[in-house]
Design an enzyme around this catalytic site. Structure first.
Site, PDB file in Angstrom:
ATOM      1  N   CYS A 123       0.860  -1.188   0.000  1.00  0.00           N
ATOM      2  CA  CYS A 123       0.000   0.000   0.000  1.00  0.00           C
ATOM      3  C   CYS A 123       0.891   1.230   0.000  1.00  0.00           C
ATOM      4  CB  CYS A 123      -0.926   0.003   1.207  1.00  0.00           C
ATOM      5  SG  CYS A 123      -2.069   1.410   1.226  1.00  0.00           S
ATOM      6  N   GLY A 124       0.830   2.002  -1.091  1.00  0.00           N
ATOM      7  CA  GLY A 124       1.688   3.172  -1.209  1.00  0.00           C
ATOM      8  C   GLY A 124       1.288   4.297  -0.280  1.00  0.00           C
ATOM      9  N   HIS A 125       0.005   4.660  -0.301  1.00  0.00           N
ATOM     10  CA  HIS A 125      -0.421   5.741   0.587  1.00  0.00           C
ATOM     11  C   HIS A 125      -0.254   5.325   2.046  1.00  0.00           C
ATOM     12  CE1 HIS A 125      -4.290   3.917   1.895  1.00  0.00           C
ATOM     13  NE2 HIS A 125      -4.216   4.834   2.844  1.00  0.00           N
ATOM     14  N   HIS A 138      -7.531  -4.584  -8.247  1.00  0.00           N
ATOM     15  CA  HIS A 138      -7.636  -3.122  -8.327  1.00  0.00           C
ATOM     16  C   HIS A 138      -7.957  -2.738  -9.777  1.00  0.00           C
ATOM     17  CE1 HIS A 138      -5.411  -3.473  -4.562  1.00  0.00           C
ATOM     18  NE2 HIS A 138      -5.614  -2.193  -4.321  1.00  0.00           N
ATOM     19  N   ASP A 141     -10.250   4.724  -3.882  1.00  0.00           N
ATOM     20  CA  ASP A 141      -9.076   5.352  -3.269  1.00  0.00           C
ATOM     21  C   ASP A 141      -9.207   6.863  -3.390  1.00  0.00           C
ATOM     22  OD1 ASP A 141      -6.531   6.094  -2.374  1.00  0.00           O
ATOM     23  OD2 ASP A 141      -5.620   4.305  -3.237  1.00  0.00           O
ATOM     24  N   CYS A 161      -3.271   6.798  -5.299  1.00  0.00           N
ATOM     25  CA  CYS A 161      -2.902   5.380  -5.170  1.00  0.00           C
ATOM     26  C   CYS A 161      -1.426   5.170  -5.516  1.00  0.00           C
ATOM     27  CB  CYS A 161      -3.781   4.485  -6.037  1.00  0.00           C
ATOM     28  SG  CYS A 161      -3.514   2.728  -5.765  1.00  0.00           S
ATOM     29  N   GLY A 162      -0.627   4.871  -4.513  1.00  0.00           N
ATOM     30  CA  GLY A 162       0.811   4.694  -4.735  1.00  0.00           C
ATOM     31  C   GLY A 162       1.143   3.485  -5.589  1.00  0.00           C
ATOM     32  N   THR A 163       0.500   2.338  -5.305  1.00  0.00           N
ATOM     33  CA  THR A 163       0.782   1.156  -6.118  1.00  0.00           C
ATOM     34  C   THR A 163       0.162   1.302  -7.503  1.00  0.00           C
ATOM     35  OG1 THR A 163      -1.134   0.003  -5.153  1.00  0.00           O
ATOM     36  CG2 THR A 163       1.019  -0.376  -4.133  1.00  0.00           C
TER      37      THR A 163
END
Length: 320
Positions: free
Chosen positions: A95-97, A215, A241, A245-247
């Site tokens: 999870c990027g965020h 996703h 999101d 979304c980081g990913t």
């Protein structure tokens, strides 16, 4: 029988009865028979998307949008922590965020200062730099486009074409669609992307080694000056999101590189459906694309959750 003005006035001014010895004994006995547990949590948001460190993200204590970050001891000595991310549907690979939120939380707790750190996740070790200005730069796991221009027949919508890419989670990225990515269209966007998700499953369209594509990411040009693209990302539990979304941005960078549209080191500014922005770029090392995502997280609460074993929803509605 109705209450008149005088009775209402008495109700407002009257004081609750003082608990007597019998009431106090009963309350004490309830505490002894059903001891309460307490869990300390710190909440943050990254570009509008919430992160809770360390537990319990479902209703009635939270909402479907919340992502949990469970901190644990790392296996590698040079990592500051391990983390398992989860949301309303279960565990997430990455999870990027959430990583940006965890770094901001560790800084808030005084555990780290500006500098570079390593963090263990279920899909591998990621780098994270707490910058002097408080922003965080995530150095994500290697990302790549797995398949291009995949067609899927979506009931009620017709044929949809998208790319399958990995950015720590599996994504189906769609550039051509009939919707403006705006908050006023959230219901249509959620319905459309959820239908795509179901169609991918029904048609057994997967990522590498049978990875579930959980996703769905829509893209369109951004009307905001200086921003390259706007996206809408539907997460596994049918919640969208709020952040870019980081990913998902990592997966987008991989697709842009595969198409020859983005060079190493070139900055890509990705905007979310609510207008928050991540800055992304990538480096190539030993043939692997390594994304870097920069964003900001802000602490929103430090609180204590009370767990009462008599509560049928003690562990959340989703746990039933």
């Amino acid at each position: 029988m109705t209450a008149g003005p005088d009775s209402l006035a008495r109700l407002k001014t009257s004081k609750p009865p003082t608990p007597g010895p019998r009431h106090l004994q009963s309350a004490q006995r309830a505490k002894e028979e059903h001891p309460l547990k307490q869990v300390q949590v710190i909440d943050s948001h990254t570009g509008g998307e919430p992160t809770r460190t360390v537990a319990l993200v479902t209703e009635p204590r939270s909402s479907d949008a919340m992502v949990g970050a469970l901190l644990c001891e790392p296996c590698e000595a040079n990592c500051i922590t391990g983390v398992i991310f989860f949301n309303n549907s279960g565990c997430l690979g990455m999870c990027g965020h959430g990583t940006i939120g965890v770094v901001a939380t560790l800084a808030y707790l005084g555990r780290i200062e500006p500098g570079h750190y390593r963090i263990e996740t279920p899909v591998g070790i990621v780098g994270a730099t707490l910058n002097e200005d408080g922003t965080v730069t995530l150095e994500n796991v290697p990302s790549y486009r797995w398949a291009a221009a995949i067609d899927v027949e979506v009931p009620g919508y017709g044929k949809v074409t998208g790319d399958v890419a990995y950015g720590g989670n599996w994504f189906f990225l769609v550039k051509h669609h009939p919707y403006a990515i705006e908050r006023k269209n959230l219901e249509q966007l959620i319905g459309f992307t959820w239908a795509i998700r179901q169609a991918l499953t029904a048609n057994k369209i997967q990522g590498a080694e049978g990875g579930e594509i959980d996703h769905i990411e829509l893209h369109s040009p951004s009307p905001t000056p200086g921003v390259d693209s706007r996206n809408f990302v539907l997460c596994p539990g049918r919640e969208y999101d709020r952040s870019p979304c980081g990913t998902g941005t990592s997966a987008k960078l991989a697709c842009l590189y595969a198409e020859g549209l983005l060079a190493p080191g070139q900055v890509w500014r990705q905007e979310s459906v609510i207008g928050s922005v991540f800055e992304g770029c990538f480096a190539l090392r030993e043939g692997k694309l390594l994304p870097s995502i920069t964003g900001s997280a802000f602490i929103t609460a430090e609180s204590t959750l009370i767990l009462d074993p008599r509560d049928a929803f003690c562990w959340g509605i989703g746990a039933l």
